[in-house]
Design a protein around this motif. Structure first.
Motif, PDB file in Angstrom:
ATOM      1  N   ILE A   1       0.849  -1.194   0.000  1.00 36.18           N
ATOM      2  CA  ILE A   1       0.000   0.000   0.000  1.00 36.18           C
ATOM      3  C   ILE A   1       0.884   1.243   0.000  1.00 36.18           C
ATOM      4  O   ILE A   1       1.843   1.332   0.766  1.00 36.18           O
ATOM      5  N   LEU A   2       0.555   2.186  -0.864  1.00 40.52           N
ATOM      6  CA  LEU A   2       1.314   3.431  -0.958  1.00 40.52           C
ATOM      7  C   LEU A   2       0.458   4.596  -0.474  1.00 40.52           C
ATOM      8  O   LEU A   2      -0.619   4.861  -1.006  1.00 40.52           O
ATOM      9  N   HIS A   3       0.953   5.284   0.551  1.00 37.30           N
ATOM     10  CA  HIS A   3       0.309   6.499   1.061  1.00 37.30           C
ATOM     11  C   HIS A   3       1.148   7.672   0.571  1.00 37.30           C
ATOM     12  O   HIS A   3       2.188   7.992   1.138  1.00 37.30           O
ATOM     13  N   SER A   4       0.708   8.284  -0.512  1.00 36.15           N
ATOM     14  CA  SER A   4       1.508   9.307  -1.180  1.00 36.15           C
ATOM     15  C   SER A   4       1.419  10.650  -0.464  1.00 36.15           C
ATOM     16  O   SER A   4       0.585  10.855   0.423  1.00 36.15           O
ATOM     17  N   LYS A   5       2.277  11.572  -0.881  1.00 34.75           N
ATOM     18  CA  LYS A   5       2.333  12.891  -0.241  1.00 34.75           C
ATOM     19  C   LYS A   5       1.017  13.649  -0.355  1.00 34.75           C
ATOM     20  O   LYS A   5       0.668  14.445   0.517  1.00 34.75           O
TER      21      LYS A   5
ATOM     22  N   TRP B   1      -2.640  -0.287  -6.441  1.00 38.73           N
ATOM     23  CA  TRP B   1      -2.162  -0.391  -7.820  1.00 38.73           C
ATOM     24  C   TRP B   1      -2.449   0.832  -8.685  1.00 38.73           C
ATOM     25  O   TRP B   1      -2.133   0.839  -9.864  1.00 38.73           O
ATOM     26  N   SER B   2      -3.056   1.867  -8.150  1.00 31.71           N
ATOM     27  CA  SER B   2      -3.404   3.018  -8.988  1.00 31.71           C
ATOM     28  C   SER B   2      -2.174   3.759  -9.502  1.00 31.71           C
ATOM     29  O   SER B   2      -2.202   4.362 -10.566  1.00 31.71           O
ATOM     30  N   ASN B   3      -1.080   3.733  -8.744  1.00 29.91           N
ATOM     31  CA  ASN B   3       0.163   4.361  -9.187  1.00 29.91           C
ATOM     32  C   ASN B   3       0.914   3.367 -10.080  1.00 29.91           C
ATOM     33  O   ASN B   3       1.331   2.299  -9.631  1.00 29.91           O
ATOM     34  N   ASP B   4       1.091   3.722 -11.354  1.00 33.29           N
ATOM     35  CA  ASP B   4       1.681   2.789 -12.317  1.00 33.29           C
ATOM     36  C   ASP B   4       3.095   2.369 -11.937  1.00 33.29           C
ATOM     37  O   ASP B   4       3.456   1.189 -12.040  1.00 33.29           O
ATOM     38  N   ASP B   5       3.922   3.326 -11.519  1.00 35.65           N
ATOM     39  CA  ASP B   5       5.306   2.996 -11.164  1.00 35.65           C
ATOM     40  C   ASP B   5       5.355   2.071  -9.953  1.00 35.65           C
ATOM     41  O   ASP B   5       6.186   1.153  -9.884  1.00 35.65           O
ATOM     42  N   TRP B   6       4.487   2.306  -8.991  1.00 33.47           N
ATOM     43  CA  TRP B   6       4.421   1.457  -7.793  1.00 33.47           C
ATOM     44  C   TRP B   6       3.971   0.045  -8.168  1.00 33.47           C
ATOM     45  O   TRP B   6       4.549  -0.946  -7.737  1.00 33.47           O
ATOM     46  N   ARG B   7       2.940  -0.040  -9.012  1.00 31.24           N
ATOM     47  CA  ARG B   7       2.436  -1.346  -9.437  1.00 31.24           C
ATOM     48  C   ARG B   7       3.501  -2.113 -10.221  1.00 31.24           C
ATOM     49  O   ARG B   7       3.757  -3.291  -9.961  1.00 31.24           O
TER      50      ARG B   7
ATOM     51  N   GLU C   1      11.817   8.353  -9.264  1.00 32.52           N
ATOM     52  CA  GLU C   1      10.776   7.717  -8.451  1.00 32.52           C
ATOM     53  C   GLU C   1      10.554   6.272  -8.884  1.00 32.52           C
ATOM     54  O   GLU C   1      10.389   5.375  -8.049  1.00 32.52           O
ATOM     55  N   LYS C   2      10.572   6.044 -10.181  1.00 36.11           N
ATOM     56  CA  LYS C   2      10.382   4.698 -10.715  1.00 36.11           C
ATOM     57  C   LYS C   2      11.486   3.760 -10.242  1.00 36.11           C
ATOM     58  O   LYS C   2      11.222   2.627  -9.809  1.00 36.11           O
ATOM     59  N   GLU C   3      12.727   4.217 -10.307  1.00 34.29           N
ATOM     60  CA  GLU C   3      13.862   3.403  -9.858  1.00 34.29           C
ATOM     61  C   GLU C   3      13.798   3.158  -8.354  1.00 34.29           C
ATOM     62  O   GLU C   3      14.127   2.065  -7.876  1.00 34.29           O
ATOM     63  N   PHE C   4      13.377   4.178  -7.617  1.00 29.78           N
ATOM     64  CA  PHE C   4      13.268   4.055  -6.162  1.00 29.78           C
ATOM     65  C   PHE C   4      12.242   2.994  -5.785  1.00 29.78           C
ATOM     66  O   PHE C   4      12.489   2.138  -4.937  1.00 29.78           O
TER      67      PHE C   4
END
Length: 386
Positions: A170-174, A181-187, A279-282
């Motif tokens: 789960i990603l809790h963004s700023k 999965w809504s964030n493509d890079d995270w997914r 961000e993608k690499e991170f």
């Protein structure tokens, strides 16, 4: 008493079954002793077979590609199988040896004949000529020999099977959004990372469970296992690993919940984003490092923080002392709150500081269960009734 009656009845049966009913008691006891010995040995055999079956999953290495040439097909096959056993043993040791001692596996492989530790092999596919052999092989190692080898070498390892674990990152963004999965890079980061790491077998959820209303991302960090039984059944998993990552300046503050029928515990860590890292690499590095560390944690290594504390100062307003006592009692019943400090108090208002163990975004959801919410007014956070 029950055992005595069993023995007495058993002896009577033995005597009655004797053709002349004159068998002496010594002969009966001998027959009884042999019978009990047979039962005892049968139980040991069953126990060993059961243990071996449960261990077989760990000590089985699949998809080893082998190839060798020789003067004859038999020679090529033997060379290929022996070479493949070295690769398979190396993979097995890397899976079960704790991270800090994996460097010792090479010395074990160099001084042992890996093929001697193989119980048997299974051919997945093969091609051969009169002087070459190529195949994909599954190696099944003798778990007792492997254990004895590691024990005699003084190397720490884990020989227990890890359950399939449903992984929910789960990603809790700023900006305050909470997503799976809504964030493509995270997914993509989680879909591209290896889901078979050491003894862990991760299963990623399909689709966004938040969007379809299956889970509440804040609730999943504290709700009981029963709430997710149907989801785990759908994914044929017994364990749930929820990773709640809060995005801060150049880092992720991470809380991991491990939940299964026998355990419910948390681990904590933070991962910093490098200056030259996109961000993608991170996100890719986060997924890779966390899957490795969770496997290490399963093996008993200290790779996470076992405790992390958060604190918040709250203003509580009330119209009579009884109402204040009710609010205080409700807060004390929240198990994630470790301490409530009274900073100041008047007839209608109190300022308190609470120390708790869940990230603020998750903790605020726990307050909702008790009928309270947090409201920010003029730079102060107020605890209000819903």
């Amino acid at each position: 008493m029950h055992f005595y009656n069993f023995i007495r009845n058993f002896m009577n049966i033995l005597l009655l079954n004797n053709s002349n009913h004159k068998q002496n008691i010594g002969a009966v006891l001998i027959r009884l002793a042999f019978t009990l010995l047979f039962i005892f040995l049968a139980q040991i055999t069953y126990s060993e077979e059961k243990e071996e079956h449960s261990d077989q999953k760990i000590f089985t290495v699949k998809n080893i590609n082998i190839y060798a040439e020789g003067e004859t097909l038999e020679e090529a096959t033997d060379k290929a199988l022996r070479a493949g056993s070295i690769e398979a043993l190396d993979q097995l040791l890397n899976n079960i040896i704790v991270f800090d001692e994996r460097h010792k596996s090479s010395s074990i492989i160099n001084r042992t004949n890996a093929y001697d530790f193989v119980n048997y092999t299974e051919i997945e596919s093969e091609r051969m000529t009169s002087h070459s052999y190529k195949a994909t092989i599954t190696y099944k190692f003798n778990h007792k020999k492997i254990r004895n080898l590691l024990n005699s070498s003084g190397i720490k390892y884990v020989g227990r099977t890890a359950q399939n674990a449903l992984l929910i990152p789960i990603l809790h963004s700023k900006d305050g959004n909470v997503t799976i999965w809504s964030n493509d890079d995270w997914r993509n980061a989680w879909e591209e990372t290896s889901l078979k790491v050491g003894l862990m077998n991760y299963i990623l959820s399909e689709g966004d469970l938040i969007d379809i209303g299956t889970i509440n991302p804040k609730e999943i960090m504290s709700a009981p296992l029963e709430k997710y039984t149907s989801i785990l059944d759908d994914y044929e998993s017994e364990s749930l690993i929820a990773i709640f990552s809060t995005e801060l300046d150049n880092k992720l503050d991470i809380t991991i919940r491990f939940l299964n029928p026998t355990n419910n515990y948390y681990r904590y860590t933070s991962l910093l984003r490098n200056k030259d890292e996109s961000e993608k690499e991170f996100y890719k590095r986060v997924a890779h490092e966390l899957t490795i560390k969770i496997d290490a944690d399963w093996k008993g290594e200290r790779v996470f923080d076992n405790e992390r504390y958060y604190s918040s100062k709250l203003i509580v307003k009330y119209n009579k002392p009884a109402r204040w006592m009710k609010i205080k009692k409700d807060l004390e019943e929240i198990k994630e709150i470790l301490q409530i400090k009274l900073l100041s108090k008047s007839a209608t208002e109190a300022e308190i500081e609470i120390i708790y163990t869940l990230p603020p975004a998750i903790f605020s959801n726990e307050l909702l269960y008790k009928g309270y919410a947090l409201k920010k007014t003029e730079g102060q956070i107020h605890l209000v009734s819903r």
